[in-house]
Write an enzyme that holds these catalytic residues in place. Structure first.
Site, PDB file in Angstrom:
ATOM      1  N   ASP A  65     -17.767  80.537 -25.589  1.00 25.85           N
ATOM      2  CA  ASP A  65     -18.146  79.204 -25.087  1.00 25.85           C
ATOM      3  C   ASP A  65     -18.560  79.317 -23.619  1.00 25.85           C
ATOM      4  O   ASP A  65     -19.524  78.681 -23.182  1.00 25.85           O
ATOM      5  CB  ASP A  65     -16.993  78.194 -25.231  1.00 25.85           C
ATOM      6  CG  ASP A  65     -17.137  77.342 -26.496  1.00 25.85           C
ATOM      7  OD1 ASP A  65     -17.724  77.832 -27.481  1.00 25.85           O
ATOM      8  OD2 ASP A  65     -16.666  76.185 -26.493  1.00 25.85           O
ATOM      9  N   ASP A  71      -8.738  87.523 -19.177  1.00 29.51           N
ATOM     10  CA  ASP A  71      -8.803  86.573 -18.048  1.00 29.51           C
ATOM     11  C   ASP A  71      -9.768  87.074 -16.985  1.00 29.51           C
ATOM     12  O   ASP A  71     -10.607  86.330 -16.474  1.00 29.51           O
ATOM     13  CB  ASP A  71      -7.397  86.299 -17.468  1.00 29.51           C
ATOM     14  CG  ASP A  71      -6.588  87.557 -17.190  1.00 29.51           C
ATOM     15  OD1 ASP A  71      -7.012  88.659 -17.600  1.00 29.51           O
ATOM     16  OD2 ASP A  71      -5.522  87.439 -16.542  1.00 29.51           O
ATOM     17  N   ASP A  97     -13.614  83.740 -29.339  1.00 28.61           N
ATOM     18  CA  ASP A  97     -13.977  82.315 -29.452  1.00 28.61           C
ATOM     19  C   ASP A  97     -14.089  81.706 -28.055  1.00 28.61           C
ATOM     20  O   ASP A  97     -15.053  81.017 -27.743  1.00 28.61           O
ATOM     21  CB  ASP A  97     -12.911  81.587 -30.271  1.00 28.61           C
ATOM     22  CG  ASP A  97     -13.183  80.090 -30.352  1.00 28.61           C
ATOM     23  OD1 ASP A  97     -14.329  79.713 -30.642  1.00 28.61           O
ATOM     24  OD2 ASP A  97     -12.240  79.307 -30.098  1.00 28.61           O
ATOM     25  N   LYS A 148      -5.834  92.146 -23.822  1.00 33.82           N
ATOM     26  CA  LYS A 148      -4.801  91.781 -22.854  1.00 33.82           C
ATOM     27  C   LYS A 148      -3.663  92.786 -23.008  1.00 33.82           C
ATOM     28  O   LYS A 148      -2.561  92.451 -23.478  1.00 33.82           O
ATOM     29  CB  LYS A 148      -4.350  90.328 -23.142  1.00 33.82           C
ATOM     30  CG  LYS A 148      -3.403  89.724 -22.125  1.00 33.82           C
ATOM     31  CD  LYS A 148      -4.068  89.258 -20.854  1.00 33.82           C
ATOM     32  CE  LYS A 148      -3.004  88.733 -19.887  1.00 33.82           C
ATOM     33  NZ  LYS A 148      -3.554  88.391 -18.564  1.00 33.82           N
ATOM     34  N   TYR A 186      -6.559  83.601 -36.247  1.00 36.53           N
ATOM     35  CA  TYR A 186      -7.301  82.846 -37.252  1.00 36.53           C
ATOM     36  C   TYR A 186      -6.851  83.151 -38.671  1.00 36.53           C
ATOM     37  O   TYR A 186      -7.198  82.422 -39.603  1.00 36.53           O
ATOM     38  CB  TYR A 186      -8.810  83.116 -37.120  1.00 36.53           C
ATOM     39  CG  TYR A 186      -9.451  82.376 -35.983  1.00 36.53           C
ATOM     40  CD1 TYR A 186      -9.212  82.738 -34.666  1.00 36.53           C
ATOM     41  CD2 TYR A 186     -10.307  81.293 -36.226  1.00 36.53           C
ATOM     42  CE1 TYR A 186      -9.800  82.063 -33.613  1.00 36.53           C
ATOM     43  CE2 TYR A 186     -10.897  80.610 -35.176  1.00 36.53           C
ATOM     44  CZ  TYR A 186     -10.645  81.001 -33.878  1.00 36.53           C
ATOM     45  OH  TYR A 186     -11.238  80.319 -32.843  1.00 36.53           O
TER      46      TYR A 186
END
Ligand code: IPM
Ligand code: MN
Length: 354
Positions: free
Chosen positions: A252, A224, A248, A190, A138
């Site tokens: 969701d 993941d 982000d 990750k 970002y």
């Protein structure tokens, strides 16, 4: 606790103004009972203002907002405005300009709310995501070479600073300690692929945790796998700390798990400055002006706001009213399926808290 708060209100685009109106209704009602006065200043930044004036955010926006105790935001995003202009020029500009280095997103399933996760209930779905909010992808670092040619190159760089990572990780440890549930903080990253960025996160997480938070258990999950666990075993999580873009995405998923965008709220927080609270769903243009959108997420953003301002009793009161409405009144949390209009839902909560 101060008895009066100056709040900047940015209703924004689409259904933003409708849901913000209900949040203000509830805050006024609860404020009446708890002897807390709100001084709301409405600011009309957003897509319509941009179309009319060509200005996304005025030059003095940041110093002007710093004079308030907090900010309540509706939604940003307009169908007539090219994606990116308002998101970067307004929402991200405010997050960066006010150094909102934390995006706090609780994922809690209230009793009576439908979750798409079979066989899981409110006792299983109750965790909080601490998302870093000013760095990573970002930050906007990158550029193009030979744009529009077959040799085009696009670079988008993730910026991770020790200072930015450490302040976020520290906030998450403190939050986890204060929350006092499972006392478990999970770093989501990750490390098997992002061997520079995730490595900085991992080292900082363990250094800070071992030195200053020995009472908090440290866990690690790849992003993941986190998506998998959030669906399969959400009860494993207590507090998650995560970089910006991964945060982000997983929030969701979190919003869906807790009953949808109708209920999901978040705070853009600068613990040393002026914070901004918002429903995490978008401007939902297709529902605009129909009175069908669910205002509970905006009302819950108000709960987070008053909690941080120090009016905890008032925050608990409003949250209890939201839980009561979810358990006993609303048929569904989805737009148009609540069994009540947007303002009727606001009325229900406002009456309960006055
Ligand atoms: C969010 C939104 C924003 C983000 C967009 C609108 C820039 O998706 O608040 O999660 O990516 O942070
Ligand atoms: Mn998002």
């Amino acid at each position: 606790m101060a008895s009066s708060y100056k709040i900047a209100v940015i209703p924004g685009d689409g259904t933003g103004p409708e849901v913000v109106a209900e949040a203000l209704k509830v805050l006024r009602a609860a404020g009446g009972k708890h002897k807390v006065k709100f001084d709301f200043t409405q600011i009309n930044w957003g897509g319509e203002n941009y179309k009319a004036t060509g200005v996304v955010l005025p030059d003095d926006a940041i110093p002007m907002l710093k004079k308030f105790d907090a900010i309540l935001l509706g939604a940003i995003g307009h169908p007539d405005v090219k994606p990116g202009i308002l998101e970067k020029g307004l929402l991200l500009a405010l997050r960066f300009g006010l150094d909102h280095y934390i995006n706090l997103r609780p994922v809690q399933l209230y009793p009576g709310v439908h979750t798409p996760i079979k066989d899981k209930g409110p006792e299983d779905i109750d965790f909080v995501v601490v998302r870093e909010n000013t760095e990573g992808l970002y930050a906007g670092a990158g550029g193009n070479l030979k744009k529009g040619t077959p040799d085009e190159v696009a670079i988008q760089t993730s910026i991770n600073t020790r200072k930015g990572v450490e302040r976020c990780v520290r906030y998450a440890f403190e939050y986890c300690r204060k929350r006092n549930r499972k006392k478990t903080l999970t770093l989501v990253a990750k490390t098997n692929v992002l061997t520079y960025a995730s490595d900085l996160w991992e080292r900082t997480f363990h250094e800070v945790g071992a030195r200053d938070y020995p009472d908090i258990k440290r866990e690690y999950a790849h992003v993941d796998a986190t998506c998998m666990w959030m669906v399969k075993n959400p009860e494993w999580f207590d507090v998650i700390v995560v970089e910006n873009m991964f945060g982000d995405i997983i929030t969701d998923l979190g919003a869906m798990v807790q009953g949808g965008m109708g209920i999901a709220a978040g705070g853009n927080i600068n613990p040393e400055g002026v914070s901004m609270y918002e429903p995490i769903g978008g401007s939902a243009p297709k529902y605009t002006g129909k009175g069908v959108i669910n205002p509970l997420a905006a009302i819950c953003a108000g709960v987070m706001m008053v909690e941080d301002l120090g009016a905890s009793a008032m925050a608990r009161d409003i949250e209890e009213a939201v839980k009561w409405a979810c358990a006993n009144k609303l048929k569904s949390l989805a737009a148009g399926k609540m069994g009540f209009s947007t303002s009727e839902v606001g009325d229900l909560i406002a009456e309960k808290v006055s």
